[in-house]
Design an enzyme around this catalytic site. Structure first.
Site, mmCIF file in Angstrom:
data_model
loop_
_atom_site.group_PDB
_atom_site.id
_atom_site.type_symbol
_atom_site.label_atom_id
_atom_site.label_comp_id
_atom_site.label_asym_id
_atom_site.label_seq_id
_atom_site.Cartn_x
_atom_site.Cartn_y
_atom_site.Cartn_z
ATOM 1 N N ASP A 2 0.847 -1.189 0.000
ATOM 2 C CA ASP A 2 0.000 0.000 0.000
ATOM 3 C C ASP A 2 0.886 1.245 0.000
ATOM 4 O OD1 ASP A 2 -2.736 1.214 0.297
ATOM 5 O OD2 ASP A 2 -1.759 2.075 2.061
ATOM 6 N N LEU A 3 0.654 2.134 -0.941
ATOM 7 C CA LEU A 3 1.452 3.353 -1.024
ATOM 8 C C LEU A 3 1.008 4.332 0.064
ATOM 9 C CD1 LEU A 3 1.966 1.998 -3.772
ATOM 10 C CD2 LEU A 3 2.008 4.262 -4.798
ATOM 11 N N ASP A 46 -3.897 2.331 -5.609
ATOM 12 C CA ASP A 46 -2.557 2.448 -5.041
ATOM 13 C C ASP A 46 -2.160 1.188 -4.277
ATOM 14 O OD1 ASP A 46 -4.402 2.766 -3.027
ATOM 15 O OD2 ASP A 46 -3.247 4.263 -1.930
#
Length: 237
Positions: free
Chosen positions: A143-144, A186
């Site tokens: 996960d960004l 993302d």
């Protein structure tokens, strides 16, 4: 003879016409032999023409049914052989185009990773194999960090550039047996077949380190990432 007479002799018809009959029989035998030879040669020629045509027809039918692995044998240098070569070249081009379309259908255009639809298909396949082989199956979710705020500050174009950068780092960090996917906006996923939890954690840490280390080179425009790991069938015997 005296008195102007003559002598007449009679011969049986079979004897009289024997030579003619024999000649006719020889001619008939020779004619039948020649006719048989002509018919035989015609059959060979017809088979030589019809067989390639049938193969071409069968090959076209197979391709229309979805069988892309078609390659016909080429014999000789005549027009049919040339036609068969052209067919094989066309089949190879169609096969290459079909494979390219299949790759596009399962690939995310921005990151070059596999897309979510393909992930779902592969996940089912790997779960079944893990159950069958009683081997562990791990998954790493990436996960960004603060991606929404990043897009708000720098714009979606820069966000796409950063996603592509991170996807490249993920592909470089995973094992050759692993597969990486773009799961959502993302979120990226890596499937790690036959990978116990301890090893999966090490791979996840390698991925996180690669992403976060590279982010420092981009200053404010470098995104970091968080990585979580889940493992199924770990320790199954």
């Amino acid at each position: 003879l005296k008195g102007g007479g003559f002598v007449a002799a009679t011969v049986p018809a079979a004897a009289a016409y024997r030579s003619l009959s024999e000649s006719w029989n020889r001619f008939l035998s020779l004619g039948l032999a020649l006719l048989a030879a002509v018919l035989f040669l015609s059959l060979l020629v017809a088979r030589g023409i019809v067989r390639p045509i049938r193969l071409l027809s069968d090959g076209a039918r197979r391709m229309s049914a979805g069988d892309m692995d078609v390659a016909l044998p080429v014999r000789g240098q005549d027009e049919l052989a040339e036609l068969t070569r052209s067919f094989n070249e066309m089949a190879a081009e169609i096969r290459a185009g079909h494979e390219a379309l299949e790759r596009l259908a399962i690939t995310d255009g921005l990151t070059g990773l596999y897309n979510r639809r393909h992930f779902e298909d592969v996940l089912v396949r790997e779960v079944r194999r893990a159950e069958r082989e009683k081997s562990p199956l791990s998954l790493a979710m990436i996960d960004l960090d603060s991606f929404k705020e990043y897009n708000d500050q720098w714009g979606h174009r820069e966000g796409d550039v950063e996603l592509a950068r991170i996807a490249l780092r993920v592909k470089q960090a995973v094992r050759t047996t692993d597969e990486a996917f773009r799961y959502g906006g993302d979120e990226l996923v890596v499937l790690l077949p036959a990978c116990p939890r301890e090893e999966a954690v090490a791979v996840a840490e390698k991925i996180r380190f690669a992403i976060n280390t590279d982010a420092t080179r981009h200053g404010e425009r470098g995104l970091t990432a968080s990585v979580g790991v889940a493992t199924a069938l770990d320790g199954v015997t």
